[in-house]
Design a protein around this motif. Structure first.
Motif, PDB file in Angstrom:
ATOM      1  N   GLN A 181      43.520  41.905  40.728  1.00 23.02           N
ATOM      2  CA  GLN A 181      44.057  40.955  41.706  1.00 23.02           C
ATOM      3  C   GLN A 181      42.907  40.243  42.400  1.00 23.02           C
ATOM      4  N   TRP A 182      42.724  38.929  42.125  1.00 25.71           N
ATOM      5  CA  TRP A 182      41.617  38.190  42.735  1.00 25.71           C
ATOM      6  C   TRP A 182      41.846  37.911  44.211  1.00 25.71           C
ATOM      7  N   ASN A 183      43.088  37.720  44.587  1.00 25.69           N
ATOM      8  CA  ASN A 183      43.431  37.462  45.982  1.00 25.69           C
ATOM      9  C   ASN A 183      44.897  37.853  46.165  1.00 25.69           C
ATOM     10  N   PRO A 184      45.421  37.850  47.388  1.00 27.52           N
ATOM     11  CA  PRO A 184      46.809  38.297  47.592  1.00 27.52           C
ATOM     12  C   PRO A 184      47.858  37.436  46.885  1.00 27.52           C
ATOM     13  N   GLU A 185      47.479  36.246  46.425  1.00 23.87           N
ATOM     14  CA  GLU A 185      48.446  35.338  45.806  1.00 23.87           C
ATOM     15  C   GLU A 185      48.286  35.202  44.295  1.00 23.87           C
ATOM     16  N   MET A 186      47.203  35.704  43.729  1.00 26.46           N
ATOM     17  CA  MET A 186      46.926  35.489  42.309  1.00 26.46           C
ATOM     18  C   MET A 186      46.435  36.762  41.631  1.00 26.46           C
ATOM     19  N   THR A 187      47.067  37.088  40.516  1.00 21.84           N
ATOM     20  CA  THR A 187      46.542  38.173  39.701  1.00 21.84           C
ATOM     21  C   THR A 187      45.238  37.709  39.063  1.00 21.84           C
ATOM     22  N   ALA A 188      44.506  38.642  38.504  1.00 25.20           N
ATOM     23  CA  ALA A 188      43.264  38.282  37.821  1.00 25.20           C
ATOM     24  C   ALA A 188      43.552  37.336  36.664  1.00 25.20           C
ATOM     25  N   CYS A 189      44.644  37.577  35.943  1.00 24.17           N
ATOM     26  CA  CYS A 189      44.998  36.718  34.814  1.00 24.17           C
ATOM     27  C   CYS A 189      45.287  35.290  35.288  1.00 24.17           C
ATOM     28  N   GLU A 190      46.065  35.139  36.342  1.00 27.69           N
ATOM     29  CA  GLU A 190      46.397  33.802  36.865  1.00 27.69           C
ATOM     30  C   GLU A 190      45.153  33.077  37.366  1.00 27.69           C
ATOM     31  N   ALA A 191      44.290  33.789  38.064  1.00 24.25           N
ATOM     32  CA  ALA A 191      43.081  33.165  38.610  1.00 24.25           C
ATOM     33  C   ALA A 191      42.122  32.751  37.493  1.00 24.25           C
ATOM     34  N   LYS A 192      41.944  33.616  36.488  1.00 25.24           N
ATOM     35  CA  LYS A 192      41.070  33.256  35.357  1.00 25.24           C
ATOM     36  C   LYS A 192      41.654  32.068  34.604  1.00 25.24           C
ATOM     37  N   GLN A 193      42.973  32.032  34.461  1.00 24.93           N
ATOM     38  CA  GLN A 193      43.629  30.912  33.785  1.00 24.93           C
ATOM     39  C   GLN A 193      43.331  29.604  34.535  1.00 24.93           C
TER      40      GLN A 193
END
Length: 190
Positions: A67-79
């Protein structure tokens, strides 16, 4: 648009966001961003006898892997980061730190709102980011994660959309022409 837009020989304006309306651009960016985002981003520790092993106890492991931040999973943020890098040639994220200096969140930033400059006094890179309300914030290198695409200077990546503006404009124009042609019952005008 400074980072990728402008009129083409076809007369079609091509911007970063507008280029995503061209199916091949969207499909390529989505495919590559999804593929890279699905890859794990583990942290390793070196072993005394040589080699390495994953280190899930490292303080950054959960942040980068889950989890990169409270709103984005690591997958979503990397995407998002890979998509930005593929379209603008640069991807930026603000690294949020707690009072002890430990990274606690990573927030992707829009590349079209970032200006990279050098401090006149120190020559250090500074990142000037324009917030949604218009306010500007100067971020230092330790507050920024900067992914550069292909670059001639190692500081700023080339925007693939800007470099391929004519091809994207031609594709958008051909799509528009085809849509109008078939919208007119496949009868040429005149």
């Amino acid at each position: 648009e400074a980072l990728g837009g402008g009129a083409t020989a076809t007369g079609k304006e091509v911007s970063i966001d507008g280029s995503l309306a061209f199916v091949p651009v969207f499909a390529c960016v989505r495919l590559i961003a999804n593929a890279i985002a699905s890859l794990p981003l583990p942290i390793y520790r070196r072993l005394p006898e040589g080699g390495k092993e994953r280190d899930p106890s490292h303080p950054l492991y959960g942040l980068l892997h889950d989890q990169w931040n409270p709103e984005m999973t690591a997958c979503e943020a990397k995407q998002a980061m890979v998509g930005h890098d593929m379209l603008w040639g640069n991807a930026y994220a603000n690294v949020e730190r707690n009072a002890g200096g430990r990274a606690v969140a990573i927030w992707p930033l829009r590349p079209d709102q970032m200006l990279v400059e050098r401090s006149p006094g120190t020559g250090q890179l500074l990142y000037r980011y324009t917030l949604p309300g218009g306010e500007q914030r100067i971020l230092l290198p330790d507050e920024i994660m900067h992914w550069r695409g292909l670059s001639s200077d190692g500081i700023m990546g080339y925007s693939p959309v800007r470099l391929a503006r004519e091809a994207v404009g031609m594709g958008l124009s051909a799509e528009e022409y085809g849509a109008r042609f078939f919208g007119n019952d496949a009868r040429p005008g005149g």
